[in-house]
Write a protein that holds these residues in place. Structure first.
Motif, PDB file in Angstrom:
ATOM      1  N   GLY A 720       0.840  -1.204   0.000  1.00  0.00           N
ATOM      2  CA  GLY A 720       0.000   0.000   0.000  1.00  0.00           C
ATOM      3  C   GLY A 720       0.869   1.247   0.000  1.00  0.00           C
ATOM      4  N   ARG A 721       0.238   2.366  -0.040  1.00  0.00           N
ATOM      5  CA  ARG A 721       0.954   3.647  -0.118  1.00  0.00           C
ATOM      6  C   ARG A 721       1.709   3.929   1.169  1.00  0.00           C
ATOM      7  N   THR A 722       2.964   4.303   1.067  1.00  0.00           N
ATOM      8  CA  THR A 722       3.750   4.631   2.263  1.00  0.00           C
ATOM      9  C   THR A 722       4.529   5.916   2.008  1.00  0.00           C
ATOM     10  N   PHE A 723       4.989   6.511   3.094  1.00  0.00           N
ATOM     11  CA  PHE A 723       5.799   7.726   3.028  1.00  0.00           C
ATOM     12  C   PHE A 723       7.096   7.481   3.765  1.00  0.00           C
ATOM     13  N   PHE A 724       8.156   8.125   3.294  1.00  0.00           N
ATOM     14  CA  PHE A 724       9.441   7.877   3.957  1.00  0.00           C
ATOM     15  C   PHE A 724      10.225   9.169   4.095  1.00  0.00           C
ATOM     16  N   VAL A 725      11.110   9.139   5.060  1.00  0.00           N
ATOM     17  CA  VAL A 725      12.065  10.225   5.276  1.00  0.00           C
ATOM     18  C   VAL A 725      13.429   9.591   5.441  1.00  0.00           C
ATOM     19  N   ASN A 726      14.398  10.130   4.727  1.00  0.00           N
ATOM     20  CA  ASN A 726      15.754   9.607   4.786  1.00  0.00           C
ATOM     21  C   ASN A 726      16.692  10.769   5.088  1.00  0.00           C
ATOM     22  N   LEU A 727      17.447  10.634   6.177  1.00  0.00           N
ATOM     23  CA  LEU A 727      18.424  11.673   6.520  1.00  0.00           C
ATOM     24  C   LEU A 727      19.818  11.069   6.436  1.00  0.00           C
ATOM     25  N   ARG A 728      20.676  11.735   5.685  1.00  0.00           N
ATOM     26  CA  ARG A 728      22.057  11.243   5.569  1.00  0.00           C
ATOM     27  C   ARG A 728      23.012  12.292   6.088  1.00  0.00           C
ATOM     28  N   PHE A 729      23.945  11.830   6.859  1.00  0.00           N
ATOM     29  CA  PHE A 729      24.934  12.729   7.452  1.00  0.00           C
ATOM     30  C   PHE A 729      26.308  12.309   6.944  1.00  0.00           C
ATOM     31  N   ASN A 730      27.068  13.289   6.531  1.00  0.00           N
ATOM     32  CA  ASN A 730      28.393  12.980   6.017  1.00  0.00           C
ATOM     33  C   ASN A 730      29.373  14.038   6.507  1.00  0.00           C
ATOM     34  N   PHE A 731      30.266  13.620   7.370  1.00  0.00           N
ATOM     35  CA  PHE A 731      31.256  14.557   7.906  1.00  0.00           C
ATOM     36  C   PHE A 731      32.619  14.148   7.376  1.00  0.00           C
ATOM     37  N   ILE A 732      33.276  15.090   6.791  1.00  0.00           N
ATOM     38  CA  ILE A 732      34.562  14.788   6.171  1.00  0.00           C
ATOM     39  C   ILE A 732      35.633  15.662   6.785  1.00  0.00           C
ATOM     40  N   GLN A 733      36.733  15.064   7.090  1.00  0.00           N
ATOM     41  CA  GLN A 733      37.871  15.841   7.569  1.00  0.00           C
ATOM     42  C   GLN A 733      39.037  15.512   6.656  1.00  0.00           C
TER      43      GLN A 733
END
Lengths: 735, 325
Positions: A720-733
């Motif tokens: 069935g119909r669904t909703f999503f949230v995707n958070l990506r974190f990228n820390f570079i040194q």
């Protein structure tokens, strides 16, 4: 080509050259550079270099150098340049990026990394961006949008696929060229192939049996993992929530020092299960919990690259039943399936000289699937294991893989590749005769790539096999690519494919009161002939880059293995080579790209052989439309993924030998997402919706009667119909 | 980067905390006055259980202990085959026992599921005057038998007190004549072609009402006809009859029971008081189907099946409740 001469950096006789991209000026790490020093009164001296993470190489002498670079995504570079040690800054070389093939490098089945257009195989590439925009967590999510790929979901066994109408037991799934083991009823559950650590997916239709041996009769899906950071330190995390009760999290840490890198990643996926209709305790879509981890460590040593990769996957699938009510008890019969996969491998690439390379893989994989069933008292909330034969089961498989490929480029026109492939497989399970079985497979393969003139390239190949349990066929293949013009290519191929009988088909021993099913050690391999012709046209129109790719294919499969009654008196079923099958079809794919917009549309129709159909084939069409648009002022990428799967007719025979028609209803799916990066791309957020048309079950008509009735009239397709949230974190040194 | 990266472990904890929801417990109603009984046929249904409603006792025998059951009355001569273990017979139309017979030419026959004694697979190999046909039969005990699968069989003699049957392997070896004495206290006497007659198998006629057993049911309406081994309840042929209703179990009285039509058909209770539910992946008993049984003693009982699994979740353990009316 833009060439900028800058200052030398003079450090005690060492001279630096910096390679950058003409598009954004960024340094290009891991670039293969062929440098031939041309001294005035001496013989040329060849050297091979790989750029560091800062895009630089260092050379010992000043003077003239012939520099040659051939790298996917960039136009081939060749020039003679003077390297003068008196300049303070490094010599800068800019490579021009190719518009059509941005990031579309191909590894699978190739002598070396190539672009998709250069490849002689018909390759589909799904890159990391598409994986993220589609919100695809696993391979099942990703392939649901692909043409010529059909998914079939069993809520308990998982999701299998068919490619060009050929079932999943004939499709090889690889991770970095290493086969994924552990097939349930012949198929790999695609929901268990997690994409968190995957850089891109390459799909090749048609047999790849010369290169990859058994199970690649229908094609190959190769998942390429992320290989480690090009920065000193990189920390990333990814969280994903979907309204169907999915909560996923994974993280990674990457370190690099000079030519060595280390990446550790891991995560957990949790799906609480979803029921369609009235079922509450038992979910149509079973709850799953997955834990996974990877360690990837590598280093360069002189002219070689070495990498150690270790992967771990664990899953618990919960199959709860509805309660059984009696006047004096309420109970349920619950089953839990525990899957574990571990893979450890060493991957080495040696540049022997400017013309020769050797790649090797040594890998050990294990697979274990445990079924544990319980009778749960729903009054006391206690449970006891069910002491029945089918209620508890453990199956184990292991595979040692030794693979080596030697590639030699005689000249620009002729390359030769030869290799060995050793697979030592062991299986354990109560259904196998003697509870333990082994198969050893030794193969030598060779193929050549020969350019005739400026337009024609031929690639014949052959594989010789010795197998300890069955008679393996000789496997030939032939690929052809003809460049009618620089923008119009035609490819044609013939390949023989085969699928080895599985341990189960060779050694099954399932004899009890109700069953008499036995394996057959005299089985031959299933074989197929595949014919493929495709065209590729590239062009520019009104600022758009346009690609058009029509193709046709035909697969003939024979000696297919299936269960059949061999002795009615004893009700004895055995696996025998009994069937033949064919598929044929046509497809057309188009791509349109310009700055900030890309559109991919396609149509495919696949026919599957059926002896009862009037034309002996039943056809089913598919349409697909994917589009991504970047809203410029707010830098938001909006994507839509649409696929229409046409109805699938069929014919079957019931127990009364009457032919009846079956029909699986057509359906369409659409996913959409919006993606934006913040804080210098340290955080990326994707929000989206899946299955906007809210498809859950589709109708299936035409079931046979029998002693056990109960054939479904609907098939579960989606949640069935669904909703999503995707958070990506990228820390570079980066130092 | 240090400060901003700190919240990542916190985020990870949130996601790792997601877990399966807790189960809710059910509450049972108060128990009634019926007797609840559970018997165990074994998960492979290898046991036969004879049950006596009057004194709530039962006896257990092995299903595979016999090949033929022979009428034990003084005028009886008919034989039943053990359909529960897959036995089938084929008449050869010949009386020459020493001839070589080909199993490929056999037309196999089965007993009716109702255990009707006048429609057996072996048929009228004798008559009420004890004149035997001496026809030779082939007997197939199925591939699952731990004994020789195929045998020859011939009735030599039957009287009011005994049977004489001859049996041998297909090649003529193991030729033997077996004498089976009749017992007037039971309905059938049982014989195994290797182990000989059984001294005791079913209880005395007045000491049981029905048995739980595996037997053969034949789907004659299918094409081809499908013989199928089922697990169910078979009535005692002596003085026991049954009826059924879908009235609420607790509300059935003797008066209500007497209004029903009773039958002595032996497989009336049969096997379909349970069915396999694919969603629940379990056998579910039809608790709405209530049987009324007139026992061998003439007393009426109401009975229903309430489960098919034991406390360990193993199938083959029917649970039923019953009450004297």
């Amino acid at each position: 080509m833009i060439l900028t001469l800058c200052f030398f950096q003079q450090v005690q006789g060492q001279y630096y050259i910096l390679f950058t991209s003409s598009k954004d000026g960024k340094a290009i790490p891991d670039l293969s550079v062929h440098m031939t020093f041309l001294p005035v009164k001496a013989a040329p001296v060849y050297g091979f270099y790989i750029t560091e993470n800062n895009g630089m190489i260092q050379v010992p002498d000043s003077g003239n150098y012939l520099i040659q670079i051939h790298y996917p995504g960039f136009k081939t570079f060749q020039d003679t340049m003077h390297v003068n040690h008196t300049r303070p800054r490094p010599l800068s070389v800019r490579l021009k990026e190719l518009e059509y093939d941005l990031g579309e490098a191909v590894i699978t089945g190739e002598f070396e990394i190539k672009t998709r257009d250069q490849s002689l195989n018909k390759v589909r590439i799904i890159d990391r961006k598409r994986i993220e925009y589609q919100g695809a967590v696993n391979l099942k999510d990703l392939l649901s949008n692909e043409l010529n790929i059909r998914l079939n979901t069993d809520p308990e066994l998982g999701t299998g696929l068919s490619l060009q109408g050929i079932s999943g037991q004939n499709i090889k799934i690889l991770i970095d060229g290493v086969p994924v083991i552990g097939r349930t009823d012949g198929t790999i559950d695609l929901s268990q192939i997690n994409l968190a650590n995957i850089e891109r997916v390459e799909i090749i239709e048609g047999p790849m049996s010369v290169m990859y041996g058994s199970d690649a009769l229908g094609g190959v899906i190769n998942l390429i993992t992320k290989k480690g950071t090009s920065h000193t330190t990189e920390i990333g995390a990814n969280s994903y929530v979907e309204s169907n009760g999915t909560y996923n999290f994974d993280g990674r840490i990457g370190l690099r020092k000079k030519s060595a890198h280390l990446q550790v990643s891991g995560g957990r996926n949790f799906f609480e299960g979803r029921g369609i209709g009235e079922d509450i305790r038992s979910k149509t879509w079973k709850p799953r919990q997955q834990y996974f981890g990877d360690i990837n460590a590598g280093f360069k040593y002189k002219n070689s690259l070495h990498r150690f990769q270790s992967s771990f996957f664990w899953e618990k699938l919960t199959n709860k039943s509805e309660p059984v009510f009696t006047p004096y008890a309420v109970y349920a019969r619950d089953s839990y399936y525990y899957t574990q996969r571990i893979s450890n491998g060493i991957f080495s690439d040696f540049r022997i000289n400017s013309k020769s390379t050797f790649n090797s893989i040594i890998n050990y994989s294990t697979y274990r699937r445990v079924k544990a069933s319980y009778r749960k008292d729903l009054v006391r909330l206690s449970q006891v294991p069910i002491n029945e034969i089918d209620a508890q089961d453990t199956a184990k498989f292991s595979l040692w893989l030794f693979r080596g490929i030697y590639t030699h480029r005689f000249n620009k026109k002729l390359s030769l590749q030869s290799g060995y492939d050793i697979n030592l497989e062991r299986g354990e399970g109560e259904r196998l005769e003697g509870f333990k079985q082994e198969i050893e497979d030794y193969a030598l393969f060779s193929s050549a790539e020969w350019s005739i003139g400026t337009r024609l390239t031929l690639k014949p190949g052959l594989r010789f096999i010795y197998n300890s349990r069955y008679g393996a066929p000789l496997v030939p293949a032939f690929n052809l690519k003809y460049d009618i013009t620089s923008w119009f290519h035609v490819r044609a191929s013939y390949a023989r494919g085969f699928r080895a009988p599985s341990l189960k088909e060779l050694s099954l021993f399932f004899v009890d009161v109700n069953h008499n099913i036995q394996g057959n050690t005299d089985l031959k391999a299933e074989q197929s002939d595949n014919f493929n012709v495709s065209f590729s046209m590239l062009g520019k129109w009104n600022g758009w880059s346009v690609k058009l790719e029509p193709s046709i294919f035909r697969n003939n499969l024979y000696d297919m293995i299936n269960l059949a009654v061999v002795d009615p008196n004893q009700q004895l079923y055995k696996y025998i080579n009994i069937e033949s099958f064919s598929t044929q079809g046509t497809a057309i794919n188009t791509e349109f790209r310009r700055e900030g917009v890309s559109i991919a549309a396609g149509y495919a129709i696949t026919g599957r052989y059926n002896p009862y159909a009037s034309s002996h084939f039943v056809y089913s069409p598919e349409y697909r439309l994917n589009a991504t648009y970047t809203i410029p002022r707010i830098s938001v990428d909006v994507s839509v993924f649409y696929k229409f799967t046409g109805q699938t007719p069929g014919f079957a025979v019931d127990e009364n030998q009457q032919v009846f028609q079956t029909m699986v209803q057509s359906y369409q799916t659409m996913d959409a997402s919006a993606s934006k990066s913040f804080w210098k791309r340290r955080i990326t957020a994707v929000i989206g919706a899946k299955n906007l048309f809210n498809i859950t079950n589709i109708n299936y008509s035409g079931t046979a009667g029998g002693v056990h009735t109960g054939g479904a009239s609907t098939l579960p397709i989606n949640q069935g119909r669904t909703f999503f949230v995707n958070l990506r974190f990228n820390f570079i040194q980066m130092k | 980067m240090k400060r901003t990266a700190l919240f990542l472990p916190v985020l990870a904890l949130i996601f790792f905390a997601a877990c399966e929801k807790e189960e809710k417990a059910y509450t049972l109603p108060a128990p009634g006055n019926a007797v609840v009984e559970q018997i165990n046929m074994g998960s492979d249904y290898s046991k036969v259980i004879f049950y006596n409603l009057n004194d709530e006792t039962f006896s257990i025998e092995e299903l595979a202990d016999w090949d033929l059951a022979l009428e034990s009355t003084t005028d009886g001569y008919r034989a039943l085959i053990n359909g529960g273990t897959g036995v089938q017979v084929a008449p050869m139309g010949d009386t020459s026992f020493n001839a070589l017979y080909d199993i490929d030419n056999a037309t196999w026959k089965w007993d009716p599921p109702s255990f009707l004694i006048d429609s057996t697979a072996i048929g009228e190999w004798s008559n009420n005057k004890f004149i035997t046909t001496r026809e030779v039969y082939l007997l197939d005990r199925s591939v699952n038998s731990s004994f020789e699968q195929y045998k020859k069989l011939q009735l030599l003699e039957v009287t009011d007190t005994y049977y004489l049957i001859r049996t041998a392997s297909l090649d003529g070896s193991n030729d033997q004549v077996i004498r089976i004495n009749k017992d007037p206290n039971v309905s059938y006497v049982y014989v195994h072609l290797e182990n000989g007659p059984l001294a005791k198998y079913e209880p005395r006629k007045e000491e049981w009402d029905f048995m739980f057993t595996r037997y053969r049911y034949v789907y004659y309406d299918m094409t081809p006809i499908i013989p199928y081994e089922v697990n169910g309840v078979v009535l005692n042929a002596h003085n026991v009859s049954a009826a059924e209703t879908r009235m609420a179990f607790d509300s059935i009285t003797l008066e209500e029971a007497m209004k029903l039509n009773f039958t002595s058909r032996r497989d009336f209770i049969g096997f379909d008081w349970k069915y396999y539910d694919f969603d629940k992946e379990a056998y579910i008993t039809d608790i709405g189907r209530v049987l009324l049984i007139r026992s061998h003693s003439g007393i009426y009982f109401k009975l229903r099946f309430i489960d098919f699994y034991d406390a360990d979740g193993v199938k083959g353990a029917p649970t039923f409740e019953f009450q004297r009316l």
